[in-house]
Motif scaffolding. Structure first.
Motif, PDB file in Angstrom:
ATOM      1  N   LEU A   1       0.855  -1.185   0.000  1.00  0.00           N
ATOM      2  CA  LEU A   1       0.000   0.000   0.000  1.00  0.00           C
ATOM      3  C   LEU A   1       0.885   1.227   0.000  1.00  0.00           C
ATOM      4  N   SER A   2       0.433   2.250  -0.724  1.00  0.00           N
ATOM      5  CA  SER A   2       1.164   3.493  -0.807  1.00  0.00           C
ATOM      6  C   SER A   2       0.162   4.616  -0.999  1.00  0.00           C
ATOM      7  N   GLU A   3       0.654   5.818  -1.241  1.00  0.00           N
ATOM      8  CA  GLU A   3      -0.193   6.955  -1.562  1.00  0.00           C
ATOM      9  C   GLU A   3       0.356   7.612  -2.813  1.00  0.00           C
ATOM     10  N   ASN A   4      -0.566   8.184  -3.612  1.00  0.00           N
ATOM     11  CA  ASN A   4      -0.105   8.948  -4.764  1.00  0.00           C
ATOM     12  C   ASN A   4       0.198  10.378  -4.307  1.00  0.00           C
ATOM     13  N   GLU A   5       0.581  11.239  -5.236  1.00  0.00           N
ATOM     14  CA  GLU A   5       0.957  12.604  -4.881  1.00  0.00           C
ATOM     15  C   GLU A   5      -0.186  13.392  -4.263  1.00  0.00           C
ATOM     16  N   ALA A   6      -1.446  13.007  -4.576  1.00  0.00           N
ATOM     17  CA  ALA A   6      -2.622  13.692  -4.033  1.00  0.00           C
ATOM     18  C   ALA A   6      -3.035  13.137  -2.669  1.00  0.00           C
TER      19      ALA A   6
ATOM     20  N   VAL B   1      -2.934   0.784  -4.254  1.00  0.00           N
ATOM     21  CA  VAL B   1      -2.517  -0.602  -4.104  1.00  0.00           C
ATOM     22  C   VAL B   1      -1.474  -0.831  -5.189  1.00  0.00           C
ATOM     23  N   VAL B   2      -0.300  -1.243  -4.778  1.00  0.00           N
ATOM     24  CA  VAL B   2       0.819  -1.440  -5.700  1.00  0.00           C
ATOM     25  C   VAL B   2       1.124  -2.928  -5.775  1.00  0.00           C
ATOM     26  N   CYS B   3       1.070  -3.468  -6.979  1.00  0.00           N
ATOM     27  CA  CYS B   3       1.469  -4.852  -7.231  1.00  0.00           C
ATOM     28  C   CYS B   3       2.738  -4.790  -8.066  1.00  0.00           C
ATOM     29  N   GLY B   4       3.826  -5.296  -7.508  1.00  0.00           N
ATOM     30  CA  GLY B   4       5.116  -5.211  -8.175  1.00  0.00           C
ATOM     31  C   GLY B   4       5.671  -6.575  -8.506  1.00  0.00           C
ATOM     32  N   ARG B   5       6.349  -6.646  -9.629  1.00  0.00           N
ATOM     33  CA  ARG B   5       6.959  -7.893 -10.085  1.00  0.00           C
ATOM     34  C   ARG B   5       8.261  -8.106  -9.351  1.00  0.00           C
TER      35      ARG B   5
ATOM     36  N   GLY C   1      -6.746   6.246  -6.595  1.00  0.00           N
ATOM     37  CA  GLY C   1      -6.759   7.628  -7.077  1.00  0.00           C
ATOM     38  C   GLY C   1      -7.495   7.768  -8.396  1.00  0.00           C
ATOM     39  N   ASP C   2      -8.505   6.928  -8.610  1.00  0.00           N
ATOM     40  CA  ASP C   2      -9.339   6.947  -9.827  1.00  0.00           C
ATOM     41  C   ASP C   2      -8.592   6.538 -11.093  1.00  0.00           C
ATOM     42  N   GLU C   3      -7.556   5.716 -10.947  1.00  0.00           N
ATOM     43  CA  GLU C   3      -6.876   5.211 -12.135  1.00  0.00           C
ATOM     44  C   GLU C   3      -6.132   3.920 -11.826  1.00  0.00           C
ATOM     45  N   ARG C   4      -5.928   3.140 -12.884  1.00  0.00           N
ATOM     46  CA  ARG C   4      -5.041   1.982 -12.817  1.00  0.00           C
ATOM     47  C   ARG C   4      -3.925   2.258 -13.815  1.00  0.00           C
ATOM     48  N   ILE C   5      -2.719   1.954 -13.396  1.00  0.00           N
ATOM     49  CA  ILE C   5      -1.554   2.178 -14.250  1.00  0.00           C
ATOM     50  C   ILE C   5      -0.800   0.859 -14.382  1.00  0.00           C
TER      51      ILE C   5
END
Length: 152
Positions: free
Chosen positions: A11-16, A21-25, A89-93
């Motif tokens: 779990l993290s936060e964006n700039e706002a 939710v961060v899923c990393g390889r 934050g209303d997006e998936r990247i």
């Protein structure tokens, strides 16, 4: 080089200040060290978020087959590797590291042909040192008990 399907979740936060939710390889050091994947491509899917900027269940279900199609197409011949998925934050990247941006674009179009027009945007940048990946990897839980890909 063998590409594993090992992932961690953090779990993290964006700039706002929105929860992400961060899923990393994990376990992709040989690909980083190969020097072949010098460019980063980010695919953004913006949505109208529900609770705390997370997607609705319906929107999340729409994203799943798109993610699988992109991952399968890009990784089949190791044109690109999906290294991170950020949701919140209303997006998936979706973050990929690629050998070739024009070929990535062509493969992206081909992989998404079966889908209706999607609300996505693409951003690319040279990142031969994998700066974004290393920053994301710092979020990995230290105890090694992160979730696997099947958990998100």
């Amino acid at each position: 080089m063998k590409l594993t399907d090992d992932w961690f979740t953090a779990l993290s936060e964006n700039e706002a200040g929105d929860m992400m939710v961060v899923c990393g390889r994990d376990n992709i050091t040989p690909f980083i060290e190969s020097g072949k994947f010098k460019e980063r491509a980010e695919v953004y899917w913006r949505y109208k978020g529900e609770t705390k900027g997370m997607p609705s269940d319906e929107e999340a279900r729409r994203m799943e087959p798109v993610q699988e199609a992109l991952k399968k197409a890009m990784e089949k011949d190791k044109l690109a590797i999906l290294t991170g998925v950020y949701t919140g934050g209303d997006e998936r990247i979706w973050v990929f590291y690629t050998r070739n941006v024009p070929a990535f674009g062509q493969m992206l179009n081909k992989a998404l042909e079966p889908f209706e027009l999607l609300p996505i945007e693409i951003y690319t940048e040279k990142d031969p040192d994998w700066t974004e990946y290393h920053e994301m990897y710092e979020l990995k839980p230290e105890n090694g008990e992160g979730d696997t890909e099947e958990d998100y």
